[in-house]
Design an enzyme around this catalytic site. Structure first.
Site, PDB file in Angstrom:
ATOM      1  N   ILE A   1     -13.866  -6.438   1.835  1.00  0.00           N
ATOM      2  CA  ILE A   1     -15.280  -6.818   1.906  1.00  0.00           C
ATOM      3  C   ILE A   1     -15.419  -8.234   2.471  1.00  0.00           C
ATOM      4  CG2 ILE A   1     -17.403  -7.151   0.561  1.00  0.00           C
ATOM      5  CD1 ILE A   1     -16.312  -4.977  -1.386  1.00  0.00           C
TER       6      ILE A   1
ATOM      7  N   GLU B   1     -24.190  -5.142 -18.005  1.00  0.00           N
ATOM      8  CA  GLU B   1     -25.120  -4.428 -17.113  1.00  0.00           C
ATOM      9  C   GLU B   1     -25.770  -3.256 -17.856  1.00  0.00           C
ATOM     10  OE1 GLU B   1     -23.008  -3.466 -13.484  1.00  0.00           O
ATOM     11  OE2 GLU B   1     -22.884  -5.569 -12.917  1.00  0.00           O
TER      12      GLU B   1
ATOM     13  N   ARG C   1     -18.075  -8.956  -9.096  1.00  0.00           N
ATOM     14  CA  ARG C   1     -18.154  -8.575 -10.507  1.00  0.00           C
ATOM     15  C   ARG C   1     -18.737  -9.711 -11.328  1.00  0.00           C
ATOM     16  NH1 ARG C   1     -17.975  -4.296  -9.205  1.00  0.00           N
ATOM     17  NH2 ARG C   1     -16.720  -2.524  -9.865  1.00  0.00           N
TER      18      ARG C   1
ATOM     19  N   THR D   1     -13.474 -11.035  -4.944  1.00  0.00           N
ATOM     20  CA  THR D   1     -12.184 -10.748  -5.582  1.00  0.00           C
ATOM     21  C   THR D   1     -12.403  -9.639  -6.618  1.00  0.00           C
ATOM     22  OG1 THR D   1     -12.490 -12.207  -7.467  1.00  0.00           O
ATOM     23  CG2 THR D   1     -11.664 -13.228  -5.456  1.00  0.00           C
TER      24      THR D   1
ATOM     25  N   HIS E   1     -26.867  -3.929  -9.411  1.00  0.00           N
ATOM     26  CA  HIS E   1     -25.554  -3.412  -8.964  1.00  0.00           C
ATOM     27  C   HIS E   1     -25.738  -2.340  -7.875  1.00  0.00           C
ATOM     28  CE1 HIS E   1     -21.129  -2.777 -10.362  1.00  0.00           C
ATOM     29  NE2 HIS E   1     -21.244  -2.538  -9.068  1.00  0.00           N
TER      30      HIS E   1
HETATM   31  N1  LIG Z   1     -21.281  -4.656  -5.929  1.00  0.00           N
HETATM   32  C1  LIG Z   1     -20.694  -3.520  -5.662  1.00  0.00           C
HETATM   33  O1  LIG Z   1     -21.303  -2.470  -5.739  1.00  0.00           O
HETATM   34  C2  LIG Z   1     -19.274  -3.510  -5.250  1.00  0.00           C
HETATM   35  C3  LIG Z   1     -18.404  -4.417  -5.746  1.00  0.00           C
HETATM   36  N2  LIG Z   1     -17.088  -4.387  -5.383  1.00  0.00           N
HETATM   37  C4  LIG Z   1     -16.197  -5.409  -5.940  1.00  0.00           C
HETATM   38  O2  LIG Z   1     -15.640  -6.148  -4.867  1.00  0.00           O
HETATM   39  C5  LIG Z   1     -14.286  -6.401  -5.150  1.00  0.00           C
HETATM   40  C6  LIG Z   1     -13.520  -6.638  -3.868  1.00  0.00           C
HETATM   41  O3  LIG Z   1     -13.445  -5.447  -3.129  1.00  0.00           O
HETATM   42  P1  LIG Z   1     -12.501  -5.312  -1.837  1.00  0.00           P
HETATM   43  O4  LIG Z   1     -12.792  -6.392  -0.860  1.00  0.00           O
HETATM   44  O5  LIG Z   1     -12.587  -3.910  -1.388  1.00  0.00           O
HETATM   45  O6  LIG Z   1     -11.073  -5.576  -2.505  1.00  0.00           O
HETATM   46  P2  LIG Z   1      -9.735  -6.049  -1.795  1.00  0.00           P
HETATM   47  O7  LIG Z   1      -8.640  -5.731  -2.733  1.00  0.00           O
HETATM   48  O8  LIG Z   1      -9.668  -5.526  -0.394  1.00  0.00           O
HETATM   49  O9  LIG Z   1      -9.909  -7.640  -1.702  1.00  0.00           O
HETATM   50  C7  LIG Z   1      -9.837  -8.476  -2.810  1.00  0.00           C
HETATM   51  C8  LIG Z   1      -9.146  -9.755  -2.358  1.00  0.00           C
HETATM   52  O10 LIG Z   1      -9.221 -10.705  -3.409  1.00  0.00           O
HETATM   53  C9  LIG Z   1      -8.040 -11.466  -3.321  1.00  0.00           C
HETATM   54  N3  LIG Z   1      -7.824 -12.229  -4.541  1.00  0.00           N
HETATM   55  C10 LIG Z   1      -7.193 -11.856  -5.688  1.00  0.00           C
HETATM   56  N4  LIG Z   1      -7.190 -12.887  -6.572  1.00  0.00           N
HETATM   57  C11 LIG Z   1      -7.828 -13.908  -5.966  1.00  0.00           C
HETATM   58  C12 LIG Z   1      -8.137 -15.241  -6.349  1.00  0.00           C
HETATM   59  N5  LIG Z   1      -7.786 -15.713  -7.547  1.00  0.00           N
HETATM   60  N6  LIG Z   1      -8.808 -16.023  -5.489  1.00  0.00           N
HETATM   61  C13 LIG Z   1      -9.165 -15.560  -4.269  1.00  0.00           C
HETATM   62  N7  LIG Z   1      -8.880 -14.320  -3.830  1.00  0.00           N
HETATM   63  C14 LIG Z   1      -8.236 -13.505  -4.666  1.00  0.00           C
HETATM   64  C15 LIG Z   1      -6.956 -10.447  -3.030  1.00  0.00           C
HETATM   65  O11 LIG Z   1      -5.808 -11.052  -2.502  1.00  0.00           O
HETATM   66  C16 LIG Z   1      -7.659  -9.556  -2.030  1.00  0.00           C
HETATM   67  O12 LIG Z   1      -7.401  -9.951  -0.697  1.00  0.00           O
HETATM   68  C17 LIG Z   1     -13.847  -5.153  -5.941  1.00  0.00           C
HETATM   69  O13 LIG Z   1     -12.729  -5.425  -6.760  1.00  0.00           O
HETATM   70  C18 LIG Z   1     -15.056  -4.807  -6.747  1.00  0.00           C
HETATM   71  O14 LIG Z   1     -15.002  -5.424  -8.013  1.00  0.00           O
HETATM   72  C19 LIG Z   1     -16.612  -3.462  -4.496  1.00  0.00           C
HETATM   73  C20 LIG Z   1     -17.444  -2.531  -3.957  1.00  0.00           C
HETATM   74  C21 LIG Z   1     -18.847  -2.457  -4.291  1.00  0.00           C
HETATM   75  O1  LIG Z   2     -16.977   0.223  -6.124  1.00  0.00           O
HETATM   76  C1  LIG Z   2     -17.232  -0.756  -6.837  1.00  0.00           C
HETATM   77  O2  LIG Z   2     -16.376  -1.599  -7.215  1.00  0.00           O
HETATM   78  C2  LIG Z   2     -18.606  -0.967  -7.277  1.00  0.00           C
HETATM   79  O3  LIG Z   2     -18.886  -1.968  -7.905  1.00  0.00           O
HETATM   80  C3  LIG Z   2     -19.602   0.078  -7.050  1.00  0.00           C
HETATM   81  O4  LIG Z   2     -19.991   0.519  -8.319  1.00  0.00           O
HETATM   82  P1  LIG Z   2     -20.823   1.873  -8.484  1.00  0.00           P
HETATM   83  O5  LIG Z   2     -19.951   2.981  -8.005  1.00  0.00           O
HETATM   84  O6  LIG Z   2     -22.050   1.744  -7.628  1.00  0.00           O
HETATM   85  O7  LIG Z   2     -21.146   1.964  -9.934  1.00  0.00           O
END
Ligand SMILES: NC(=O)C1=CN([C@@H]2O[C@H](COP(=O)(O)OP(=O)(O)OC[C@H]3O[C@@H](n4cnc5c(N)ncnc54)[C@H](O)[C@@H]3O)[C@@H](O)[C@H]2O)C=CC1
Ligand SMILES: O=C(O)C(=O)COP(=O)(O)O
Length: 381
Positions: free
Chosen positions: A167, A276, A247, A218, A294
């Site tokens: 992301i 939430e 998160r 993260t 969310h």
């Molecule tokens: N609001 C929503 O609906 C959504 C929220 N998310 C959240 O977004 C997060 C990230 O998603 P992606 O980018 O797909 O994951 P990803 O795993 O591709 O990227 C996460 C990055 O964070 C880095 N990281 C780990 N510890 C760290 C630290 N202390 N400081 C800085 N960077 C650090 C990792 O090295 C990794 O590159 C998910 O874990 C999820 O919680 C994801 C999808 C939808």
């Molecule tokens: O995929 C994630 O990490 C999200 O935060 C999305 O959450 P949701 O599936 O919309 O409840």
């Protein structure tokens, strides 16, 4: 010195999954793919913890999004459970350790909602720069206030991205098109990779004081809880704007409220909360906060991808095909075929050889001879 992409390394023994419980609103394709493959599906949404504990023992599989808290009590009550499928990315709502101890595979669909989460992040950054939500509310209240909502351009401003994964990368490329300078921190993404995305990699200490905007991407884990706190807010530029579409808790909520009240933080875009929905509405009600319930993954496209992907991953696992998206590698050993165990042993042996060559006696050339036809072509030295 490279093991080529083997064709059989992820082949595994089939796992019997005859029934799946879907506990949240997941794209209907998830149910149809499972049913087309002979798996019985029950959908029951909004169950209380006790209801889920009572229900779960009848199922081999559980499919969730973020609202179902799959705690150790639920996992321990799940006598038949073999798979927990997360139709989405974050697995912080699943007690992965408890699942691993019981040999339950936890899998997610991490790329299905990347673009949607990145786009919402950009929408919140833009909302903060031009006060669009506040102006909309003012218009709906019958006003025409052109002074109150004076904004600032994003062009030429600095965006700090903490977490340069899927992301974070997509947010960077989109905001670069607005003329923002993107800087970032990630302990794992190699600096040259970040640079190739147009993000200047640096330490957090270097990043905080330079940013006009900070966005966090993260996972939620002990090392990321409270990344932005009283101390780190104090290192930021006065009036820094922050966005959390990752998160709740990565930006400490109490520290954020204090920073908003003192003006150290000039605005926050929040899609996620520690609790939430949040019972304490102080952040949501703050005039400089724009928030969403969310919604990062709530697009038709993201839901279609995540729903289909999780169903297909479960079906492939049941059929002993590729195991994709499993986050608890420890339990995989029990699912590997005999053939895969041999490959794992070979991988370990090669690793040991390489380690001893590089750490104790650095050498320039290494010849490895293997026996047997099958894997020979996949091994390049
Ligand atoms: N609001 C929503 O609906 C959504 C929220 N998310 C959240 O977004 C997060 C990230 O998603 P992606 O980018 O797909 O994951 P990803 O795993 O591709 O990227 C996460 C990055 O964070 C880095 N990281 C780990 N510890 C760290 C630290 N202390 N400081 C800085 N960077 C650090 C990792 O090295 C990794 O590159 C998910 O874990 C999820 O919680 C994801 C999808 C939808
Ligand atoms: O995929 C994630 O990490 C999200 O935060 C999305 O959450 P949701 O599936 O919309 O409840």
């Amino acid at each position: 010195r490279q093991c080529g992409g083997g064709t059989s390394s992820t082949r595994m023994a089939p796992i019997r999954v005859q029934s799946v419980l879907i506990s949240e609103s997941v794209d209907p394709r998830c149910r149809s793919i499972l049913e087309e493959n002979g798996i019985r599906v029950t959908e029951k949404h909004n169950m209380k913890k006790d209801e889920l504990i009572a229900e779960i023992k009848d199922y081999d599989g559980l499919v969730v999004r973020s609202a179902t808290k799959v705690t150790s009590d639920i996992i321990n009550a799940a006598s038949n459970l073999k798979i927990i499928g997360r139709a989405g990315t974050g697995v912080d709502n699943v007690d992965v350790d408890a699942a691993t101890k019981k040999g339950i595979i936890v899998m997610n669909t991490p790329s299905g909602n990347t673009i949607s989460a990145a786009e919402l992040t950009c929408a919140l950054i833009m909302s903060l720069s031009r006060h669009v939500p506040q102006a909309v509310m003012s218009m709906k209240a019958g006003n025409w206030d052109r002074k109150k909502f004076m904004g600032a351009e994003l062009y030429g401003k600095v965006l700090g991205i903490v977490g340069l994964g899927r992301i974070g990368k997509e947010v960077a490329s989109r905001m670069q098109s607005f003329g923002m300078r993107t800087i970032g921190y990630d302990p794992i993404t190699p600096p040259e990779v970040a640079t190739s995305w147009g993000v200047e990699p640096m330490s957090l200490e270097q990043l905080w004081p330079q940013c006009d905007y900070i966005t966090v991407h993260t996972p939620l884990m002990p090392s990321t809880v409270g990344l932005l706190n009283d101390e780190t807010f104090a290192k930021c530029k006065k009036g820094v704007k922050v966005v959390n579409c990752a998160r709740g808790g990565i930006i400490d909520e109490a520290a954020l409220l204090r920073a908003l009240e003192s003006g150290q933080c000039g605005g926050a875009g929040l899609d996620v909360f520690i609790e939430e929905p949040p019972k304490d509405r102080s952040l949501v009600n703050h005039p400089n906060v724009v928030s969403c319930p969310h919604l990062g993954a709530s697009t038709k496209e993201a839901q279609a991808r995540c729903g289909q992907d999780i169903a297909q991953q479960i079906v492939d696992m049941v059929n002993g095909k590729n195991l994709v998206g499993a986050v608890n590698a420890q339990v995989l050993a029990s699912t590997f075929s005999q053939e895969s165990h041999q490959m794992i042993a070979l991988g370990k042996a090669l690793g040991a050889v390489l380690q001893s060559c590089t750490s104790r006696n650095p050498c320039n050339n290494l010849r490895i001879t293997t026996q047997g036809k099958k894997y020979w072509s996949n091994l390049m030295v």
